[in-house]
Design an enzyme around this catalytic site. Structure first.
Site, short mmCIF file in Angstrom:
data_model
loop_
_atom_site.label_atom_id
_atom_site.label_comp_id
_atom_site.label_asym_id
_atom_site.label_seq_id
_atom_site.Cartn_x
_atom_site.Cartn_y
_atom_site.Cartn_z
N SER A 190 0.90 -1.44 -0.09
CA SER A 190 -0.04 0.09 0.00
C SER A 190 0.76 1.38 -0.01
CB SER A 190 -1.05 -0.13 1.10
OG SER A 190 -1.64 -1.21 1.23
N ARG A 205 7.52 6.42 -4.13
CA ARG A 205 8.06 7.01 -2.76
C ARG A 205 7.60 6.33 -1.60
NH1 ARG A 205 3.53 10.55 -4.08
NH2 ARG A 205 4.55 11.41 -5.91
N ASP A 243 -3.92 -1.37 -1.54
CA ASP A 243 -5.13 -1.45 -0.69
C ASP A 243 -6.20 -1.25 -1.26
OD1 ASP A 243 -4.39 0.84 -0.17
OD2 ASP A 243 -4.23 0.68 2.03
#
Ligand code: BGC
Length: 510
Positions: A190, A205, A243
């Site tokens: 996620s 990132r 997710d």
């Protein structure tokens, strides 16, 4: 005055009214000091009138008018559209290679690994068709050190936990997994990853306080595969999913009116189903045909770096600048569970500095960054007692601080302001997708998950109120509901959909 300050040998003390701090001694050692700011036995407390004055100030700082919300929605929608047209945008609108909705008839046993912001979860999901499933799972808490150590070590840990889970769930151990059988795996990761195929994802990132080196810019699916080989785990990684994408698919599996999924947890984000021609930046997919693909918006990055659209207060700016990723995830930093407690704590610290709160008390415990859990906000807001006993408990137990009723009423109201702003900003994000997709008239269901959505009292109602403020009564057509387990069940369904798609020869290379 503290006794320390009467010592002529004492090094210069910073002129803070707070009860703690540190000074560097001539020897180079650092001395932490904890003092009372006053010596009086009868502690002076802020009264009702001063607290009400302060509340008025924070009320205007944290309240979002409907007009301001509509401006945010407009800018948000433009950002979503640009993200679909061009690669490498701040809000990356990531094509997920999940083509269309599940049929509800996906079946079989699947493993799912979910590396979230707080926990690692491994699950065995049996999809039974007709929107039904069974799930067995184990959870492991991630330590703060694990979030910062070498990336490969983190994936090794995931593989090791999965390996142990498989062993304890084989038939001979009383479980369902047949020995020697290779099981399809969905990996829910996620964090923003740009994907070229469904079983690939380059980490753009880290977010949510993670900082493991040698991971950004790397294919995390490949890193996880390497770990699976190392620990000899008998699985095939079919799909790397976010997710939100998992939540979108799992919610639709059981409630086909779902069109959007949102997560309001440690981080925040959304996914929705987009028409294929609208994803202009998508290259040639090879043989096959499909109408739609799920998009992982990564909307937590909205307004990052430029800070043009969101109403940031000075507390938000401090949260941002002292984070491990200054400038990034601007929308998320105003909304998600990782930050709300800290925003409230910074307001409290300001009032300590101004000499308004906790005079004469030792405040060092509340001066530690991130010590004020977002769960405290929910607890404070939902304190049903006249005396606000829950708030007394939080402050005495966790921070050794005494509070007056006026202060506690203030804290409760402040928690409400911070929580309400988060919900109304969340409504802006949902409204931007609704606007873009034209869902307002026909209405749609939004599958929502995450600790904030599930545990913060009134969060969902405030999102709904926000939608009505943006759209008028038609806003009532957009309804959020608690989503199905996206990162477990959703990941299994996506692994099943992907297997079925590739077996049918559709876009086999992505
Ligand atoms: C991540 C998203 C994720 C969200 C909710 C954000 O910080 O960037 O990928 O979906 O948190 O978990």
């Amino acid at each position: 005055m503290s006794s320390l300050s009467q010592n002529p040998q004492r090094p210069e003390m910073p002129s803070s009214r707070r009860g703690s701090g540190s000074v560097v001694l001539p020897s180079g050692q650092t001395l932490a000091y904890h003092t009372r700011t006053q010596d009086e036995e009868d502690l002076p407390h802020a009264n009702k009138k001063t607290m009400a004055d302060h509340l008025r100030k924070y009320d205007s700082l944290f309240t979002l008018t409907p007009q301001r919300m509509r401006m945010i929605v407009e800018a948000f929608r433009d950002t979503l559209e640009t993200g679909l047209q061009k690669k490498g945008q701040i809000v990356p609108m990531i094509p997920t290679f999940v083509f269309g909705w599940p049929t509800g008839e996906e079946k079989g046993d699947f493993l799912a690994v979910d590396l979230g912001g707080t926990n690692l979860r491994v699950c065995l999901v049996t999809l039974q068709g007709e929107g039904k499933f069974e799930l067995t799972q184990s959870k492991y808490r991630l330590t703060e050190e694990q979030k910062q150590e070498e990336g490969q070590k983190l994936f090794d840990f995931c593989a090791e936990c999965l390996g142990n889970f498989v062993k304890s769930n084989i038939v001979s151990a009383g479980g369902k997994i047949e020995e020697g059988k290779n099981i399809p795996l969905g990996f829910t990761f996620s964090y923003p990853c740009s994907q070229e195929r469904i079983d690939h994802g380059e980490l753009i990132r880290w977010t949510k306080g993670f900082g493991a080196p040698n991971t950004e810019g790397h294919d995390v699916a490949a890193m996880f595969r390497e770990a699976l080989v190392k620990y000899e785990v008998p699985v095939t990684l079919e799909a790397l999913i976010n997710d939100t994408t998992g939540t979108l698919i799992a919610s639709h599996y059981v409630n086909p009116s779902t069109k959007i999924a949102v997560i309001f947890g440690t981080g925040c984000n959304a996914a929705y189903m987009e028409k294929l021609p609208a994803i202009e930046k998508l290259g040639n997919l090879g043989e096959g045909s499909a109408d739609e693909m799920a998009i992982n918006c990564e909307w937590g990055a909205f307004d990052s770096f430029e800070h043009e659209h969101l109403p940031r207060t000075k507390y938000d700016i401090i949260v941002d600048e002292t984070s491990n990723k200054p400038g990034e995830q601007s929308f998320e930093k105003l909304i998600s569970g990782r930050y709300l407690g800290e925003i409230l704590r910074l307001v409290i610290c300001e009032l300590i500095d101004e000499g308004v709160l906790f005079l004469g008390q030792n405040t060092y415990k509340i001066e530690i960054p991130y010590v004020f859990d977002t769960a405290f906000l929910s607890l404070m807001e939902s304190d049903p007692t006249d005396e606000l006993l829950m708030i007394i408990g939080i402050f005495t137990h966790f921070f050794a601080l005494e509070t007056t009723l006026a202060e506690r009423q203030f804290f409760k109201a402040l928690a409400k302001l911070v929580g309400r702003r988060a919900a109304r900003l969340s409504a802006c994000g949902i409204a931007a997708i609704v606007n873009k997709m034209g869902y307002l008239e026909e209405g749609c269901s939004v599958g929502a998950d995450g600790s904030l959505y599930n545990k913060y009292p009134g969060f969902a109602d405030r999102v709904h109120e926000g939608l009505v403020d943006i759209f008028g009564v038609k806003g009532k057509n957009i309804v959020t509901h608690h989503a199905e387990d996206g990162s477990g069940v959703g990941s299994a369904i996506i692994a099943a959909m992907t297997k079925n798609r590739k077996d049918a020869g559709i876009f086999v290379n992505v």
